[in-house]
Design a protein around this motif. Sequence first.
Motif, PDB file in Angstrom:
ATOM      1  N   GLY A 169      77.753  87.122  21.949  1.00 14.38           N
ATOM      2  CA  GLY A 169      77.668  87.753  20.648  1.00 14.38           C
ATOM      3  C   GLY A 169      76.806  88.991  20.796  1.00 14.38           C
ATOM      4  N   THR A 170      77.290  90.081  20.281  1.00 17.16           N
ATOM      5  CA  THR A 170      76.545  91.320  20.453  1.00 17.16           C
ATOM      6  C   THR A 170      76.047  91.853  19.120  1.00 17.16           C
ATOM      7  OG1 THR A 170      78.599  92.602  20.382  1.00 17.16           O
ATOM      8  CG2 THR A 170      77.800  91.926  22.541  1.00 17.16           C
ATOM      9  N   ILE A 171      74.852  92.364  19.151  1.00 15.04           N
ATOM     10  CA  ILE A 171      74.243  92.976  17.972  1.00 15.04           C
ATOM     11  C   ILE A 171      74.335  94.475  18.152  1.00 15.04           C
ATOM     12  CG2 ILE A 171      72.143  93.329  16.653  1.00 15.04           C
ATOM     13  CD1 ILE A 171      72.980  90.572  16.266  1.00 15.04           C
ATOM     14  N   THR A 172      74.929  95.143  17.176  1.00 15.25           N
ATOM     15  CA  THR A 172      74.969  96.597  17.215  1.00 15.25           C
ATOM     16  C   THR A 172      74.018  97.134  16.160  1.00 15.25           C
ATOM     17  OG1 THR A 172      76.865  96.595  15.731  1.00 15.25           O
ATOM     18  CG2 THR A 172      77.329  96.572  18.079  1.00 15.25           C
ATOM     19  N   GLY A 173      74.179  98.354  15.784  1.00 17.32           N
ATOM     20  CA  GLY A 173      73.206  98.991  14.906  1.00 17.32           C
ATOM     21  C   GLY A 173      73.036  98.348  13.547  1.00 17.32           C
ATOM     22  N   ALA A 174      74.077  97.700  13.040  1.00 18.38           N
ATOM     23  CA  ALA A 174      74.006  97.132  11.692  1.00 18.38           C
ATOM     24  C   ALA A 174      73.347  95.770  11.672  1.00 18.38           C
ATOM     25  CB  ALA A 174      75.405  97.047  11.099  1.00 18.38           C
ATOM     26  N   ASN A 175      72.888  95.307  12.824  1.00 21.94           N
ATOM     27  CA  ASN A 175      72.182  94.034  12.923  1.00 21.94           C
ATOM     28  C   ASN A 175      73.062  92.833  12.615  1.00 21.94           C
ATOM     29  OD1 ASN A 175      69.602  93.096  13.693  1.00 21.94           O
ATOM     30  ND2 ASN A 175      69.210  92.409  11.614  1.00 21.94           N
ATOM     31  N   ASN A 176      74.369  93.018  12.722  1.00 20.38           N
ATOM     32  CA  ASN A 176      75.282  91.894  12.566  1.00 20.38           C
ATOM     33  C   ASN A 176      75.748  91.430  13.933  1.00 20.38           C
ATOM     34  OD1 ASN A 176      75.146  91.913   9.783  1.00 20.38           O
ATOM     35  ND2 ASN A 176      76.869  93.298   9.558  1.00 20.38           N
ATOM     36  N   LEU A 177      76.083  90.150  13.997  1.00 17.16           N
ATOM     37  CA  LEU A 177      76.478  89.534  15.258  1.00 17.16           C
ATOM     38  C   LEU A 177      77.993  89.486  15.340  1.00 17.16           C
ATOM     39  CD1 LEU A 177      75.411  88.030  17.781  1.00 17.16           C
ATOM     40  CD2 LEU A 177      75.508  85.925  16.436  1.00 17.16           C
ATOM     41  N   PHE A 178      78.549  90.085  16.391  1.00 13.44           N
ATOM     42  CA  PHE A 178      79.988  90.073  16.611  1.00 13.44           C
ATOM     43  C   PHE A 178      80.279  89.274  17.873  1.00 13.44           C
ATOM     44  CE2 PHE A 178      81.343  92.885  13.324  1.00 13.44           C
ATOM     45  CZ  PHE A 178      80.253  93.711  13.091  1.00 13.44           C
ATOM     46  N   PHE A 179      81.156  88.301  17.736  1.00 15.98           N
ATOM     47  CA  PHE A 179      81.436  87.399  18.830  1.00 15.98           C
ATOM     48  C   PHE A 179      82.527  87.934  19.742  1.00 15.98           C
ATOM     49  CE2 PHE A 179      78.891  83.652  18.243  1.00 15.98           C
ATOM     50  CZ  PHE A 179      78.433  83.795  16.950  1.00 15.98           C
ATOM     51  N   GLY A 180      82.387  87.613  21.032  1.00 17.02           N
ATOM     52  CA  GLY A 180      83.376  87.996  22.018  1.00 17.02           C
ATOM     53  C   GLY A 180      84.621  87.134  21.934  1.00 17.02           C
ATOM     54  N   THR A 181      85.546  87.416  22.830  1.00 15.80           N
ATOM     55  CA  THR A 181      86.852  86.762  22.804  1.00 15.80           C
ATOM     56  C   THR A 181      86.804  85.309  23.237  1.00 15.80           C
ATOM     57  OG1 THR A 181      87.215  87.769  24.962  1.00 15.80           O
ATOM     58  CG2 THR A 181      88.191  88.879  23.065  1.00 15.80           C
ATOM     59  N   GLY A 182      85.743  84.914  23.928  1.00 15.68           N
ATOM     60  CA  GLY A 182      85.566  83.519  24.304  1.00 15.68           C
ATOM     61  C   GLY A 182      86.066  83.197  25.700  1.00 15.68           C
ATOM     62  N   THR A 183      85.406  82.240  26.333  1.00 18.70           N
ATOM     63  CA  THR A 183      85.810  81.728  27.644  1.00 18.70           C
ATOM     64  C   THR A 183      85.795  80.202  27.593  1.00 18.70           C
ATOM     65  OG1 THR A 183      84.912  83.629  28.849  1.00 18.70           O
ATOM     66  CG2 THR A 183      85.225  81.579  30.086  1.00 18.70           C
ATOM     67  N   ARG A 184      86.953  79.608  27.837  1.00 20.49           N
ATOM     68  CA  ARG A 184      87.036  78.146  27.804  1.00 20.49           C
ATOM     69  C   ARG A 184      86.708  77.603  29.185  1.00 20.49           C
ATOM     70  NH1 ARG A 184      92.066  75.133  25.141  1.00 20.49           N
ATOM     71  NH2 ARG A 184      90.998  76.001  23.335  1.00 20.49           N
ATOM     72  N   LEU A 185      85.645  76.829  29.240  1.00 21.16           N
ATOM     73  CA  LEU A 185      85.194  76.239  30.502  1.00 21.16           C
ATOM     74  C   LEU A 185      85.468  74.736  30.489  1.00 21.16           C
ATOM     75  CD1 LEU A 185      83.445  76.759  33.150  1.00 21.16           C
ATOM     76  CD2 LEU A 185      81.560  75.844  31.827  1.00 21.16           C
ATOM     77  N   THR A 186      86.126  74.272  31.531  1.00 22.87           N
ATOM     78  CA  THR A 186      86.388  72.837  31.675  1.00 22.87           C
ATOM     79  C   THR A 186      85.801  72.378  32.996  1.00 22.87           C
ATOM     80  OG1 THR A 186      88.465  73.068  30.456  1.00 22.87           O
ATOM     81  CG2 THR A 186      88.152  71.040  31.723  1.00 22.87           C
ATOM     82  N   VAL A 187      84.934  71.384  32.920  1.00 22.07           N
ATOM     83  CA  VAL A 187      84.352  70.795  34.127  1.00 22.07           C
ATOM     84  C   VAL A 187      84.981  69.425  34.336  1.00 22.07           C
ATOM     85  CG1 VAL A 187      82.231  70.093  35.295  1.00 22.07           C
ATOM     86  CG2 VAL A 187      82.214  72.048  33.727  1.00 22.07           C
ATOM     87  N   ILE A 188      85.522  69.220  35.509  1.00 25.07           N
ATOM     88  CA  ILE A 188      86.183  67.939  35.811  1.00 25.07           C
ATOM     89  C   ILE A 188      85.403  67.202  36.890  1.00 25.07           C
ATOM     90  CG2 ILE A 188      88.445  68.745  35.102  1.00 25.07           C
ATOM     91  CD1 ILE A 188      89.108  69.253  38.021  1.00 25.07           C
ATOM     92  N   PRO A 189      85.524  65.877  36.887  1.00 25.64           N
ATOM     93  CA  PRO A 189      84.742  65.103  37.883  1.00 25.64           C
ATOM     94  C   PRO A 189      85.202  65.408  39.311  1.00 25.64           C
ATOM     95  CG  PRO A 189      85.538  63.700  36.105  1.00 25.64           C
ATOM     96  CD  PRO A 189      86.225  65.026  35.937  1.00 25.64           C
TER      97      PRO A 189
END
Lengths: 114, 109
Positions: free
Chosen positions: B89-109
């Motif tokens: 999430g990035t904060i720019t000049g307006a002090n609002n939080l904008f979220f990125g596109t996301g990364t799905r992480l899966t951990v398997i045994p």
Amino acid sequence: SAVISQKPSRDICQRGTSLTIQCQVDSQVTMMFWYRQQPGQSLTLIATANQGSEATYESGFVIDKFPISRPNLTFSTLTVSNMSPEDSSIYLCSVEADRGQQQYFGPGTRLTVT
Amino acid sequence: QQPVQSPQAVILREGEDAVINCSSSKALYSVHWYRQKHGEAPVFLMILLKGGEQKGHEKISASFNEKKQQSSLYLTASQLSYSGTYFCGTITGANNLFFGTGTRLTVIP
């Protein structure tokens, strides 16, 4: 930290109707935020709500469609008006805490419009 | 304005390492990292401020390069509990939080 509750947790609504989502925080906060998260997608900021002033909306969101109230420092509502199936989504409120170091999120409201 | 994350998805075996990248087209004041498990709200992991600092949280650390407008999240010796979708999430000049596109992480045994 902040503990946030939202009501309702989920709802199924008919198109053309409106739904008001409530967000309650266990402490006084200056800034509250409303986000939308469509299935499998990221979170999109709808608006910022400060107590005592009108909400500030992000591009693509308008007050007539998503009116917001912020009557005090612990409570806010978001109304989704004249709903269509495209409004089906999870709506989350969040608050800024720890002097802006992080945001805490409510559990979300899962809305399905039929 | 939305930050772009890479990769979109990654599958790891327990004990393996991963790096998630976040890139913005706008100048950044700070970068936040969150993890969201399915059906749950996002949970804050850490914040990085301007200055190129690197932070750590157990086996999860991150760096912030404000000149390149990029941040990276490092997960070492992954555990099953690390599974979820990671958002910057990035904060720019307006002090609002904008979220990125996301990364799905899966951990398997």
